[in-house]
Design an enzyme around this catalytic site. Structure first.
Site, mmCIF file in Angstrom:
data_model
loop_
_atom_site.group_PDB
_atom_site.id
_atom_site.type_symbol
_atom_site.label_atom_id
_atom_site.label_comp_id
_atom_site.label_asym_id
_atom_site.label_seq_id
_atom_site.Cartn_x
_atom_site.Cartn_y
_atom_site.Cartn_z
ATOM 1 N N ASP A 290 80.637 -59.934 89.938
ATOM 2 C CA ASP A 290 81.773 -60.413 89.163
ATOM 3 C C ASP A 290 82.509 -61.572 89.837
ATOM 4 O O ASP A 290 82.711 -61.561 91.061
ATOM 5 C CB ASP A 290 82.740 -59.232 89.016
ATOM 6 C CG ASP A 290 83.966 -59.542 88.203
ATOM 7 O OD1 ASP A 290 83.854 -59.574 86.974
ATOM 8 O OD2 ASP A 290 85.047 -59.745 88.803
ATOM 9 N N HIS B 226 81.419 -59.341 77.448
ATOM 10 C CA HIS B 226 82.692 -58.698 77.120
ATOM 11 C C HIS B 226 83.898 -59.619 77.280
ATOM 12 O O HIS B 226 85.027 -59.190 77.063
ATOM 13 C CB HIS B 226 82.850 -57.454 78.010
ATOM 14 C CG HIS B 226 83.000 -57.819 79.448
ATOM 15 N ND1 HIS B 226 82.010 -58.481 80.160
ATOM 16 C CD2 HIS B 226 84.027 -57.662 80.322
ATOM 17 C CE1 HIS B 226 82.438 -58.704 81.389
ATOM 18 N NE2 HIS B 226 83.653 -58.212 81.518
ATOM 19 N N ASP B 227 83.662 -60.849 77.714
ATOM 20 C CA ASP B 227 84.758 -61.812 77.867
ATOM 21 C C ASP B 227 84.721 -62.901 76.802
ATOM 22 O O ASP B 227 85.540 -63.824 76.839
ATOM 23 C CB ASP B 227 84.677 -62.499 79.247
ATOM 24 C CG ASP B 227 84.850 -61.533 80.395
ATOM 25 O OD1 ASP B 227 85.634 -60.577 80.260
ATOM 26 O OD2 ASP B 227 84.189 -61.729 81.439
ATOM 27 N N ASP C 181 78.079 -53.130 88.381
ATOM 28 C CA ASP C 181 78.905 -54.332 88.482
ATOM 29 C C ASP C 181 79.584 -54.309 89.851
ATOM 30 O O ASP C 181 80.301 -53.361 90.160
ATOM 31 C CB ASP C 181 79.955 -54.289 87.361
ATOM 32 C CG ASP C 181 80.491 -55.652 86.994
ATOM 33 O OD1 ASP C 181 80.413 -56.555 87.834
ATOM 34 O OD2 ASP C 181 80.995 -55.800 85.858
ATOM 35 N N GLU D 14 78.093 -63.944 88.267
ATOM 36 C CA GLU D 14 78.909 -64.476 87.178
ATOM 37 C C GLU D 14 79.702 -65.658 87.714
ATOM 38 O O GLU D 14 80.591 -65.490 88.558
ATOM 39 C CB GLU D 14 79.896 -63.416 86.665
ATOM 40 C CG GLU D 14 80.694 -63.898 85.461
ATOM 41 C CD GLU D 14 82.134 -63.396 85.427
ATOM 42 O OE1 GLU D 14 82.739 -63.174 86.483
ATOM 43 O OE2 GLU D 14 82.649 -63.264 84.310
HETATM 44 C C1 GLC Z 1 85.162 -61.258 85.298
HETATM 45 C C2 GLC Z 1 85.012 -60.158 84.284
HETATM 46 C C3 GLC Z 1 86.280 -60.040 83.506
HETATM 47 C C4 GLC Z 1 87.397 -59.686 84.459
HETATM 48 C C5 GLC Z 1 87.467 -60.686 85.605
HETATM 49 C C6 GLC Z 1 88.307 -60.165 86.715
HETATM 50 O O1 GLC Z 1 85.300 -62.492 84.726
HETATM 51 O O2 GLC Z 1 83.903 -60.400 83.478
HETATM 52 O O3 GLC Z 1 86.202 -59.106 82.477
HETATM 53 O O4 GLC Z 1 88.617 -59.653 83.779
HETATM 54 O O5 GLC Z 1 86.213 -60.954 86.156
HETATM 55 O O6 GLC Z 1 87.635 -59.134 87.375
#
Ligand code: GLC
Length: 574
Positions: free
Chosen positions: A224, A357-358, A119, A292
């Site tokens: 991310d 995971h979100d 990641d 993402e």
């Molecule tokens: C992304 C991750 C999340 C995190 C955020 C800040 O959205 O998936 O879990 O809290 O970025 O890094």
């Protein structure tokens, strides 16, 4: 050809790869599996998952038929956002193990034919990082590594943040630092300081981080929060979103026209792609980047870049996650799948994500009855399939009380509203078996509690049971190996209000017909009214848990009965 024309007349039709004779690359045919390291497997009994634990459990991924995995962050971090607040990009956090443990994981994965992705969290670093500490002290070259801005003064002369920007985790996106007499930007937690991408050293640092991990043999990155890289240079206030459900401190209160998807962001992603391609071309093994981006359709596709200057190999398709609920009708499924398929630019590669995971677990968000159907959607639609650990066995959200809450997004919302925001429920430990802590850890206490349903909802039981989510999942993964699923055309239709179906077909190959009843009662449908050219009968190859549609039996496509929430994949020849 006759076949294609027939379909086109009656259902929404997509023909990505029908003519594609080119070889597909590893990342296109694979299932990409997300491991959330804290919750996957704890090898040393401290209640938190680790790298050795992942290595111990790689056989599971192999058994499931998965071809690649990405790990949520494993780097040094104070752990405020559980690894997404990195203090050193090139060191492994001792909680997860050592660089040797990662090397062992990589070589074990390679032996099993699994690709390994890390990641990359390029938007922000921990306020405990050396970069931030030195920046606070204005030590060069770190002085401008972050977005430092002078305060505004209101009419009483009181210090105010420079504008109305809000953090994704609630409240102002600006934090004051006495030492510098300035605010810094944090689009997530206060402890996650946004890097300043207008500073050329920062751009270089992140490229160096990418090179570091690529030199260690990694196969690429999940990137991310990429939408947040750049902000408006004039720091203009953002307009109100008009969302009636949003409190003034909620990020959704504003429309993010100045803090997300800024033009320079797409260029940066393209620069990263060029770097990856440099590595790929050396040994002809593609290093990938999956971004993402929770964005609207236009911006989502912009992350793919252009033909001349490609960006991400794909940007995650979050539309199913965002729009499919337990109340969704067949029309909603049709709209959301064809929205993506109709709009994806020619040459860009689709993908399907149903969990991460979100986001709440599929079983809790869409309903336990639709676990198999949702896995079928992700695995049988054209493109790469993405699975979040635990979705292959239909894990459910775990109730987490306010006192047990650890997610900063939940904590910031306070005791009354934390459940609207907390991501703890979908992050509880993987349920391997019915022993202590579901076989996740030898410790009775784990960083988040194990779901009490582990006694009957666990991988081992599903491996033993004749009929289980896991068995269905494995069968679906096997179907992905067929030419039809990898290259076939796609035709989608809301057959009735309750039944959504899609057909995958390829000249000279078997046809797959996937039908799911998203309603609450059983339904008998005539698929031939929505899809012309279908065979009169077709054989059941996969059916949801508990289905009366037995594998290997022939079904009539003009009168197919599906139980409430049931799904079936049929194979036929035209
Ligand atoms: C992304 C991750 C999340 C995190 C955020 C800040 O959205 O998936 O879990 O809290 O970025 O890094």
């Amino acid at each position: 050809m006759k076949f294609l024309i027939y379909f086109f007349l009656l259902a929404t039709s997509f023909a990505f790869f029908a003519s594609g004779k080119d070889a597909l690359d590893w990342w296109q045919t694979t299932v990409l599996y997300q491991v959330y390291p804290r919750s996957f497997k704890d090898s040393d009994g401290n209640g938190v998952g680790d790298l050795k634990g992942i290595t111990q459990k790689l056989d599971h991924l192999k058994d499931a038929g998965i071809g690649a995995l990405w790990l949520s962050p494993i780097f040094t971090s104070p752990g405020v956002d559980f690894g997404y607040d990195i203090s050193n990009y090139t060191q492994i956090d001792p909680l997860f193990g050592t660089i040797e443990d990662l090397r062992e994981l990589k070589s074990a994965a390679e032996k099993l034919g699994l690709k390994l992705l890390l990641d990359l969290v390029p938007n922000h670093v921990s306020n405990e990082s050396e970069w931030f500490k030195k920046s606070v002290q204005k030590i060069d070259p770190y002085t401008d590594y972050f977005v430092w801005v002078d305060p505004k003064k209101d009419e009483n002369g009181t210090r105010q943040p420079p504008n109305n920007w809000l953090s994704d985790f609630g409240g102002s996106a600006w934090e004051w630092r006495e030492e510098r007499q300035q605010y810094y930007l944090h689009q997530f937690a206060v402890q996650q300081a946004d890097l300043n991408y207008r500073n050329k050293h920062v751009v270089q640092e992140i490229k160096d981080v990418m090179r570091y991990w690529l030199d260690q043999g990694m196969d690429g990155f999940r990137v991310d929060a990429v939408t947040f890289l750049f902000e408006d240079e004039q720091l203009r206030d953002e307009p109100l979103s008009g969302d009636p459900g949003a409190e003034p401190t909620d990020q959704s209160y504003l429309k993010h026209v100045y803090t997300q998807n800024q033009p320079a962001t797409f260029d940066m992603v393209q620069q990263w792609r060029a770097l990856l391609d440099e590595y790929s071309s050396k040994d002809h093994s593609t290093r990938v980047m999956f971004t993402e981006a929770y964005a609207d359709l236009d911006n989502t596709f912009k992350y793919y870049g252009t033909k001349e200057r490609p960006g991400a190999h794909f940007t995650f398709n979050f539309f199913v996650i965002e729009y499919i609920k337990n109340t969704s009708t067949a029309d909603d499924y049709e709209n959301i799948t064809s929205l993506w398929l109709k709009n994806i630019p020619a040459g860009d590669w689709p993908n399907w994500v149903v969990g991460n995971h979100d986001q709440h677990r599929v079983a809790s968000r869409v309903g336990p009855g639709l676990v198999d159907a949702m896995n079928a959607l992700a695995l049988l639609m054209p493109g790469t399939a993405v699975t979040y650990n635990g979705e292959e066995i239909g894990m459910e959200d775990t109730f987490i009380s306010w006192n047990q809450t650890v997610d900063p997004q939940g904590l910031n919302a306070g005791p009354q509203r934390y459940q609207l925001f907390s991501r703890d429920p979908e992050r509880t430990p993987f349920q391997w078996d019915n022993t202590t802590s579901a076989g996740f850890s030898t410790s009775n206490t784990t960083w988040l509690p194990v779901n009490s349903n582990y006694k009957w909802l666990n991988l081992q039981k599903q491996q033993e049971d004749e009929d289980s989510h896991y068995k269905v999942y494995k069968q679906l993964v096997q179907l992905r190996k067929t030419k039809t699923i990898q290259r076939g055309t796609t035709h989608t239709a809301a057959v009735t209000q309750q039944v959504f179906a899609f057909v995958r077909a390829l000249d000279g190959e078997v046809t797959y017909i996937v039908a799911m009843n998203v309603g609450n009662s059983s339904a008998t449908v005539d698929l031939t009214r929505s899809f012309s050219g279908l065979p009169a009968t077709a054989t059941v190859v996969v059916a949801s848990v508990g289905s009366t549609l037995v594998r290997g039996t022939n079904q009539t496509t003009s009168a197919l009965t599906l139980a409430a929430k049931g799904f079936v994949a049929l194979e036929g020849r035209t």
